[in-house]
Design a protein around this motif. Structure first.
Motif, PDB file in Angstrom:
ATOM      1  N   UNK A  87      21.190  -3.712  -5.463  1.00  0.00           N
ATOM      2  CA  UNK A  87      21.494  -3.581  -6.762  1.00  0.00           C
ATOM      3  C   UNK A  87      22.921  -3.149  -7.429  1.00  0.00           C
ATOM      4  N   UNK A  88      23.744  -2.548  -6.599  1.00  0.00           N
ATOM      5  CA  UNK A  88      24.856  -2.002  -6.698  1.00  0.00           C
ATOM      6  C   UNK A  88      25.944  -2.784  -5.825  1.00  0.00           C
ATOM      7  N   UNK A  89      25.678  -3.301  -5.080  1.00  0.00           N
ATOM      8  CA  UNK A  89      26.599  -4.051  -4.028  1.00  0.00           C
ATOM      9  C   UNK A  89      26.084  -5.136  -3.413  1.00  0.00           C
ATOM     10  N   UNK A  90      26.659  -6.337  -4.013  1.00  0.00           N
ATOM     11  CA  UNK A  90      26.246  -7.642  -3.534  1.00  0.00           C
ATOM     12  C   UNK A  90      26.390  -7.878  -1.726  1.00  0.00           C
ATOM     13  N   UNK A  91      27.470  -7.702  -1.433  1.00  0.00           N
ATOM     14  CA  UNK A  91      27.821  -7.969  -0.152  1.00  0.00           C
ATOM     15  C   UNK A  91      28.169  -6.536   0.592  1.00  0.00           C
ATOM     16  N   UNK A  92      27.132  -5.725   1.035  1.00  0.00           N
ATOM     17  CA  UNK A  92      27.574  -4.532   1.602  1.00  0.00           C
ATOM     18  C   UNK A  92      28.056  -4.672   3.188  1.00  0.00           C
ATOM     19  N   UNK A  93      28.969  -3.888   3.359  1.00  0.00           N
ATOM     20  CA  UNK A  93      29.375  -3.888   4.938  1.00  0.00           C
ATOM     21  C   UNK A  93      28.605  -2.881   5.652  1.00  0.00           C
ATOM     22  N   UNK A  94      28.584  -2.747   6.679  1.00  0.00           N
ATOM     23  CA  UNK A  94      27.979  -1.937   7.743  1.00  0.00           C
ATOM     24  C   UNK A  94      28.045  -0.338   7.237  1.00  0.00           C
ATOM     25  N   UNK A  95      29.219  -0.060   6.868  1.00  0.00           N
ATOM     26  CA  UNK A  95      29.688   1.196   6.231  1.00  0.00           C
ATOM     27  C   UNK A  95      29.035   1.533   5.079  1.00  0.00           C
ATOM     28  N   UNK A  96      28.928   0.701   4.286  1.00  0.00           N
ATOM     29  CA  UNK A  96      28.015   0.795   2.942  1.00  0.00           C
ATOM     30  C   UNK A  96      26.844   0.821   3.098  1.00  0.00           C
ATOM     31  N   UNK A  97      26.004   0.187   3.906  1.00  0.00           N
ATOM     32  CA  UNK A  97      24.668   0.294   4.599  1.00  0.00           C
ATOM     33  C   UNK A  97      24.568   1.769   4.943  1.00  0.00           C
ATOM     34  N   UNK A  98      25.357   2.109   6.034  1.00  0.00           N
ATOM     35  CA  UNK A  98      25.148   3.471   6.666  1.00  0.00           C
ATOM     36  C   UNK A  98      24.936   4.319   5.543  1.00  0.00           C
ATOM     37  N   UNK A  99      26.168   4.481   4.582  1.00  0.00           N
ATOM     38  CA  UNK A  99      26.324   5.544   3.537  1.00  0.00           C
ATOM     39  C   UNK A  99      24.950   5.533   2.644  1.00  0.00           C
ATOM     40  N   UNK A 100      24.561   4.429   2.096  1.00  0.00           N
ATOM     41  CA  UNK A 100      23.299   4.155   1.546  1.00  0.00           C
ATOM     42  C   UNK A 100      22.058   4.379   1.846  1.00  0.00           C
ATOM     43  N   UNK A 101      21.995   4.346   3.261  1.00  0.00           N
ATOM     44  CA  UNK A 101      20.590   4.627   3.862  1.00  0.00           C
ATOM     45  C   UNK A 101      20.699   6.137   4.638  1.00  0.00           C
ATOM     46  N   UNK A 102      21.722   6.781   4.478  1.00  0.00           N
ATOM     47  CA  UNK A 102      21.882   7.989   5.116  1.00  0.00           C
ATOM     48  C   UNK A 102      20.839   8.946   4.582  1.00  0.00           C
ATOM     49  N   UNK A 103      20.240   8.935   3.451  1.00  0.00           N
ATOM     50  CA  UNK A 103      19.297   9.835   2.954  1.00  0.00           C
ATOM     51  C   UNK A 103      17.895   9.690   3.424  1.00  0.00           C
ATOM     52  N   UNK A 104      17.842   8.441   4.260  1.00  0.00           N
ATOM     53  CA  UNK A 104      16.319   8.248   4.704  1.00  0.00           C
ATOM     54  C   UNK A 104      16.357   8.341   6.182  1.00  0.00           C
ATOM     55  N   UNK A 105      15.406   9.064   6.616  1.00  0.00           N
ATOM     56  CA  UNK A 105      14.980   9.113   7.848  1.00  0.00           C
ATOM     57  C   UNK A 105      13.875   8.378   8.464  1.00  0.00           C
ATOM     58  N   UNK A 106      14.032   7.678   9.709  1.00  0.00           N
ATOM     59  CA  UNK A 106      13.112   7.024  10.464  1.00  0.00           C
ATOM     60  C   UNK A 106      12.868   7.776  11.689  1.00  0.00           C
ATOM     61  N   UNK A 107      11.628   8.442  11.845  1.00  0.00           N
ATOM     62  CA  UNK A 107      11.341   9.022  12.890  1.00  0.00           C
ATOM     63  C   UNK A 107      11.263   8.219  14.306  1.00  0.00           C
ATOM     64  N   UNK A 108      10.998   6.815  13.980  1.00  0.00           N
ATOM     65  CA  UNK A 108      10.915   5.758  14.973  1.00  0.00           C
ATOM     66  C   UNK A 108      11.933   5.392  15.410  1.00  0.00           C
TER      67      UNK A 108
END
Length: 154
Positions: free
Chosen positions: A111-132
């Protein structure tokens, strides 16, 4: 009596002002896609959007959310639909428990970034833990969703 606006629908509820929004969404409204993970805003399983902002519903009081637009995994938006398609295509979930929070965080990102980079994704997803540990599949699926959206709009 408070009213929660969730996914474009109004839900009148009776709840204490300090009740965590997560419990109002799950136990009073009956939308159980948003999950309880830790109760201290650390894992992201309870992620929702409040007025378009990524929020951890386990620590947001109902009184704060009343009168605002709440978007959960049960909702529908263009970005979420592309993400769902990419998630399915990439077989992202393993156990699946964290995935509703992951999808909501990814929706907020797109919704905020049309073409996210890997760094954008890492930053945006850092608050979500996947135990798997499906982080690489999540990242690929976000890039795939951008590609699907781009192809649709050509």
């Amino acid at each position: 009596m408070k009213t929660l606006s969730i996914n474009g629908e109004n839900f009148p509820i009776e709840a204490q002002d300090d009740m965590p929004l997560l419990w109002a969404i799950r136990d009073i409204v009956g939308l159980t896609g948003t999950k309880f993970g830790c109760g201290i805003s650390q894992c992201g399983a309870c992620s929702v959007l409040i007025d378009g902002n990524l929020s951890k519903s386990c620590s947001i009081p109902v009184a704060f959310a009343a009168g605002k637009e709440i978007f959960t995994i049960e909702g529908s938006s263009e970005n979420l639909e592309f993400l769902r398609d990419a998630w399915n295509e990439g077989n992202v979930p393993q156990c699946g428990y964290c995935q509703s929070g992951q999808l909501i965080a990814a929706t907020a990102l797109l919704d905020q970034t049309e073409q996210p980079t890997d760094e954008d994704i890492d930053a945006a997803m850092s608050g979500n833990i996947c135990r798997c540990g499906t982080y690489s599949r999540i990242k690929k699926a976000i890039h795939k969703a951008v590609e699907l959206k781009s192809n649709r709009h050509e």
